[in-house]
Structure formats: C-alpha cells, structure tokens
Write an enzyme that holds these catalytic residues in place. Structure first.
Site, PDB file in Angstrom:
ATOM      1  N   THR A 196     -81.040  31.804 -67.008  1.00  0.00           N
ATOM      2  CA  THR A 196     -81.214  30.397 -67.313  1.00  0.00           C
ATOM      3  C   THR A 196     -80.318  29.564 -68.384  1.00  0.00           C
ATOM      4  O   THR A 196     -80.027  28.450 -68.320  1.00  0.00           O
ATOM      5  CB  THR A 196     -82.776  29.875 -67.524  1.00  0.00           C
ATOM      6  OG1 THR A 196     -83.060  30.520 -68.798  1.00  0.00           O
ATOM      7  CG2 THR A 196     -83.458  30.128 -66.430  1.00  0.00           C
ATOM      8  N   LYS A 218     -80.479  22.341 -68.958  1.00  0.00           N
ATOM      9  CA  LYS A 218     -81.870  23.080 -69.491  1.00  0.00           C
ATOM     10  C   LYS A 218     -82.260  22.204 -70.999  1.00  0.00           C
ATOM     11  O   LYS A 218     -81.202  22.279 -71.802  1.00  0.00           O
ATOM     12  CB  LYS A 218     -81.353  24.390 -70.107  1.00  0.00           C
ATOM     13  CG  LYS A 218     -82.361  25.334 -70.415  1.00  0.00           C
ATOM     14  CD  LYS A 218     -82.184  26.640 -70.577  1.00  0.00           C
ATOM     15  CE  LYS A 218     -83.528  27.595 -71.079  1.00  0.00           C
ATOM     16  NZ  LYS A 218     -82.953  28.847 -71.147  1.00  0.00           N
TER      17      LYS A 218
END
Lengths: 426, 426
Positions: free
Chosen positions: B179, B258
């Site tokens: 991620t 993110k």
C-alpha cells in the site's frame, strides 16, 4: 502594468477603438445589459474575447461577435478608502490586531485584476464594524507580505513583536496573515513562544474582503470572540469551520493544515476535531486529548533554517540528499511512505548522512496517522541507521520544529521528541 | 538476526537462564496466565522489560518483576503453509491475481517480529476460500517487493505483463501490491495502459493476513466482485471503504491517495467520493464527473524518471533546484502553497530552469482543490516565467505523469495538460 495587458489582435483594436482600457467600469450589452470591469488577460490569450468582472466577483469572457454595445462608465476605482476613527469603550477588553499581510488585508486591484496587499489593519478594523461592539481593537501593521513570501526572518520579527507584548494590557493578539503559509508561521510561534501568557490567534481569509463571498469578517469576529472568551493561552489559527458563514474553527497552531486551495473551510486539524469552535456567542472546547504547553514562558526566538524536507517517492534519486550534505544541511525531515519508509536505494546516503551527524527524522506523506517503524523490515532497518520516528508530527510542522530546535538547543534529538506545544497528540 | 535481538542486561540474563529466545512460544504468568511469542526489541531498549506478542496480534512489554512464571512451549513457528489446490468451475469467470508483494502477500516472521513478503499468490488465494465460489482465480507471482522498494523499473515490468494479457480470456486482473506506493503504481498503469480493455484492480492490505484485524480477505473479495460486475475498464485501487469489514471502495487510479498511515480505510479519492462502492453483492457507481479514458488501447510503456517533486516552504533554499538543473532533470513538479505559489526567492532559479527548457508544472500542497494562478500576483508572475498550472492534478500523480510523458512523447506541455485517465476531474 500595461493599460491593455494581455490583449492583442482584434480585441486590442476593439479596446482602442472604444477608448477603453483595463480597469475601466463599463456597461456591456450582449443578450442582456450589465455593469462590469474590464479585466486584464493572461498568457495564451486568443484575440477574440474580452474578459470582464461582474460585481458578483465572477469573471466572464465575451466573444467580440456577442457584444452588441459597450459603454464607458468610469475609470479605475480609487484603490483605498481611509479607515474611520475607532471609538473606545472602557468596559470592553483590549485586543491588538497585528497585520502581516495576506488576502485578509488585501483587495483586488482593478488595474491589474490581481489581488494585492493594500488595506492596513486599521482600515480592516473599520471595515468590520461589529468588532468595535465586542472589543477595543488597536491595529498595527508589522509588514505587508503575501504569505508565500514569508520567510523564517519574518517569523522572527513576528515572534519578537509578540514577545514585547507578553506583559501588555491586551487580552490577546490577532495576527492577520496570508493563508498560504499560515500553518508554518503558527508552528514557529507555537514553539518559539511556548507558554506565552495570552492567546495568539492567526487569522486569514481565503477571499479578499471586497468580494461578496469573503470570509474575512466572520473569521475576524470569531477570532476576537475566542480571545475574549477562551480562557486559555497558546497559538491558534482561526478560520471558517464549514462552507457556511456560521461557525469559526480554532485550530492548535501545531496541528493545523491547509487542505484545500480555495474553500473557506480549507484549514483542518489533522486527525482530530478543531480545538475550539466559536458558534454564535459560544466558545465550545472540542479538544479531547491532553493539551501540552509550557508552564513558564521562556521565549526562544532563534532559528537555523538548514533543514530540508525530503518527500520520498518511487524514482527518487538519492543524489538529491547527497547535495543536501554538500550544502551543509544539519537536519533532514523525511516524508516517508506509509508507516515511515523509504526504499532501499536510500540506505547508503542515509548511512552517510548519519556519519556526518545530520539529524534524520521520519514523518509520513500520508499526513494523518502515526509513524511506526517497528512493524516492517524497512522501518527497522531505517531505525538501525539512526532515523528517528517522529510519531504523528505533521511533516511541515516537524520541518519548522527542527529549524527552531537547531537555532536554540544543543540536543536536537531530545527536543524533537519532546512535546513542546501539542505537536504530538495521542 | 540474533536469537536475543535487542535484549541486553537483566532481560538478556533472564532469557538465557530460562533457555528462551526470540520467536519461542511460551506460557507466561503475571496476574493471569497466557500463551504468547517472545518478540525482539528495537533501539533504546531498557533492560527490565520482556516484549511478547499475544495471539490477538498485540504486543505487550512486561517488567521482569511482574513475571511470576515463564515456560517454554515450542520453538519458532514454521514460516509457511502450502496452498491448497484450486478447483475450477467452468461456469465462473476467470481472473488473474498477479502478485507483486506487499503486506497482502506477507506474514509476520516470528523470528524477527517483522512482517516479510512470504505468501505467494496461490497461497493467498487458498487462504480466502470465498474467492473460489465467485471466480476461477489463477495466481502468478511477478515479483515480491514491499512497495517502498518499488521503482519505475517495476512499473514497467507490471505494465508489460498486463499488456501481454490484454487479449487474454481473463475478465480482469487483480494486482496484489503493497500500500505504501500503490497510488504511484496505479497512476503509472493508468497512463501507460490507457484504454486497456479490461479492469485492472490494485489490491492491498494494511494489516497482514495472519492478523485477526487483517483487511486482506475483504479487499480481495471486493475487488474480485468489482471485476465481475463493474462492466467498465480502467485502473482502480480497491481497499476498505470504512473501518468496518463491510464495503470496499474502488478508487480511480489517478485520483487516489493514501491519507492515513494505518487505518484500513486509509485510501481516499481526493476531492470526491470513490468511483465505485462494492457493498454486499452490489457494485454502486459513485463517480459523478465524466470519466476520461482513451477509446483505443495503444500502450505506451516507457518512462524517463528525470522528474523532481519540489515542495515549497518558507526557508526553502533555491539552491536545491539549482542542483536539479546540474543533474539534468527535465521536469520539475512544484508542490506550491495555496492556489499554486512559491516565494519570490525562487524567481531567479525558475527563470534559469525555463531557459534550460525544463518543464515546470504547478500543483498544490493543499492536495484538494485546484491550482489557480491568475488570482494573485505571485501566480501571475510564475505563469509569466513559464510555469504551467496543472489544475487539480494531485502532486504525486503529476510527478508520475511527467515521468511517463517524458518517456513516450515529444510535447510534454501538451500531454501534461491533456486528460489521459481522469487525472483531471471537474
């Protein structure tokens, strides 16, 4: 600035034929008839559109073929009105409005179409008559800069001025400031003046005060009410709490970030609600975590700006850090990925930086959440090399803090990890 | 890794006396009796605490004086289980799960306490048995890297592999990815493979699959359902939509960021709702703006990483940009303040960069909202020097796009301003 700035070809001819120039107020007839101001044009202009600004603040471009009639009304508006004298009510608290520039102290220059710092603090005060009903506001212009031009030297000037007011009769101080770098200034003041005995509230506006959608008045009124009623000290940023003209949010100076380019509620407290909300006459404390500040006021108003902010990304060339070492940087704040990582390609230069005794701190480009370098191999490796995880400090705030620590303290690592002004929250 | 990594002094003695080492499963009696695993310790350890991990995934440190009894149960766990063979149902669509590494394909190494890439895609598939009920999933490991170590060369490998599958029988392709830099990879694939005829969905997890709070299974199931039901193509990122284990959000690969270090719903579409939400069996289209993509699939899988991201802040030293010119950088993406500004201290170096034909693009460190350089003097000046405002492109996405354009196209300015894959939204 040219009288025809940005116009060329057919439109330029059209302006000259009609004896019009940029800044003139005109009556323009297309499908309807409206009053407007001729705006300048910028790069890559075609030569078939005339751009005008309506009183609503909106700019519109008209094709020459759509203009049925155009009529000169008046020339460039006078650029300033003088402020009214301020009346004093001995029953009200005294507050100082210190102006440093920015949109809140600016107006649109109809000659160039751009927004320029113009109003002084006194005029600003006079332009919001509600203020005189709740406080006696003195106004002083410290300097007049858009906040993208504010430098660490300006921070020092503001801090020194505020320090001189620590024992003054003012209940608190409003600092009118541009919004672009307001969070950086707020952070510096939070550290340099930790423990200051009065509230210091930075206030700005996203739209200049001569625009109908300006947020300047509500922000000023909200910030003033906050100073009168908050019963706290510390450095705050007061701006709109929503896109409506209702509540003002007061953010901790070390936890605030401008998260939108243009919305009136662009400022947010990262990862939490704003510390206070000013809603009508009420000041509601929203801050749930423990508020760290210093009990004794011992100002530390020095700075050493030899700190770099390094945002890691795929393809980042470690040579960029190499050069920081050559330039003699003393601290590097990384904006790592995720929980606080950089790629293996950075390991050699990080080891070298550590050997040269450069302070290396880790924050996250995620902005919200907390750095945790013990979970993954990369984080473990980086801690091994000497990078210090900076918990949930916001990257920009960590940058300012490192500049401040380097200017004032011997032990950067110790002070970077110490909570000075709620830059770490739980 | 040492058997006693991070332990010293009294605790080290304690471990040796009890013949225990890092990774051992033990029964520990303090106020209560519990089974746990001995964890390694990191820097700055004191010598009075033993750190253990409970099966719940939580780590706890016990002072030696609180430990009434400690008992060896077993040694380091075997690090892998083999995957079950996958059964095929000819009635179900075929999907490829391409693994590139990251937490979603990893597990905690009890020897070191860190999370390492371990599971291959087949094992991952086998670990989420629900998947076999909705699709026939083939699994392939392309490489195994944490995403902080992903480089533009890895992007090329992924894109080439996907390109080879454009005419395959797969309904779509899942890309298991760390991620940390997922948004960068998603952006590159969006540009390089614009017009790709199938959905490509990057999927990751914020917590490894052997932890009870792992989001891996829901994200994989959600992403798979999306591929089967979405009836669209393009590059997406599928992650948790909230902190609950219910909905999956599918973000456009060029509009995702993110925004939290650790939350399961860390990924957000900047300035808008996620393009799609997978809720139970439903795929709800949330995307209100026009979705720009290319009609014809003509892959452009080259890259030139000589692009720098420059985040302006007070005290930023223009010499840093000087060095980028010396290093031969061909494009600089500024993360300016507010509507797209940098201080006047940058003007000289910007003019010099322009003279050297470096592409200069402006984004905002506010992240949300749109660059508008016509409002203030600073913006006007910067446009005059040749800086190109990049509307609401996210800074990191603009960086990746510039690398991609430089690798493939002659006219960087034209392509940077063209909407290739919804990197600009209305």
């Amino acid at each position: 600035m040219s009288e025809y700035r940005g116009y060329n070809g057919k439109v330029l001819e059209f302006l000259k034929q009609n004896k019009l120039k940029v800044g003139d107020t005109i009556k323009i007839t297309t499908d309807s008839e409206q009053t407007a101001t001729i705006m300048p044009r910028y790069e890559h202009s075609d030569d078939t559109h005339l751009v005008v600004k309506f009183k609503s603040g909106y700019n519109v471009g008209f094709g020459l073929d759509k203009i049925k009639k155009i009529e000169y009304l008046s020339g460039v508006e006078s650029s300033q009105e003088s402020g009214k004298p301020i009346s004093y009510d001995p029953a009200l608290p005294k507050i100082l409005l210190l102006s440093t520039g920015g949109t809140i102290a600016s107006r649109i220059d109809y000659r160039t179409g751009s927004v320029t710092p113009a109003l002084n603090a006194q005029e600003l005060n006079a332009s919001v008559p509600e203020l005189a009903e709740i406080a006696n506001i003195d106004a002083e212009v410290l300097f007049s800069e858009y906040s993208e031009n504010i430098t660490p030297e300006h921070w020092i000037k503001i801090a020194q001025k505020l320090d001189s007011l620590a024992k003054s009769e003012y209940a608190g101080i409003l600092v009118a400031h541009g919004t672009d770098t307001m969070q950086y200034t707020a952070a510096f003041l939070s550290f340099a003046l930790a423990g200051f005995p009065k509230p210091i509230v930075l206030v700005g506006s996203q739209r200049s005060s001569d625009r109908p959608s300006s947020d300047a008045a509500l922000n000023l009124i909200g910030a003033t009410k906050f100073i009168i009623k908050c019963k706290t000290s510390g450095v705050f940023v007061a701006m709109h709490n929503s896109e409506n003209d209702d509540d003002t949010a007061c953010h901790l100076g070390t936890r605030v970030r401008k998260n939108h380019t243009s919305k009136r509620n662009a400022f947010e407290t990262v990862g939490a609600k704003p510390a206070f909300i000013i809603s009508g006459e009420n000041v509601v404390q929203n801050f749930s975590g423990k508020y760290y500040t210093q009990k004794d006021y011992t100002p530390k108003i020095k700075i050493d700006p030899k700190v770099a902010l390094v945002k890691y990304h795929p393809g980042y060339d470690p040579k960029q850090v190499e050069y920081l070492l050559e330039l003699g940087y003393k601290a590097i704040i990384f904006e790592g990925t995720g929980l606080g990582h950089v790629g293996k390609s950075m390991y050699d230069i990080i080891k070298k930086a550590k050997e040269q005794n450069v302070f290396l701190g880790m924050t996250s480009q995620c902005l919200d959440g907390q750095v945790n370098m013990a979970i993954y191999e990369s984080g473990r490796d980086l801690m091994h090399f000497g990078i210090i995880p900076l918990s949930n400090m916001i990257p920009e705030i960590a940058l300012v803090k490192a500049m401040w620590v380097l200017g004032n303290d011997a032990n950067i690592k110790e002070v970077m990890l110490k909570n000075i002004a709620s830059e770490f929250t739980e």
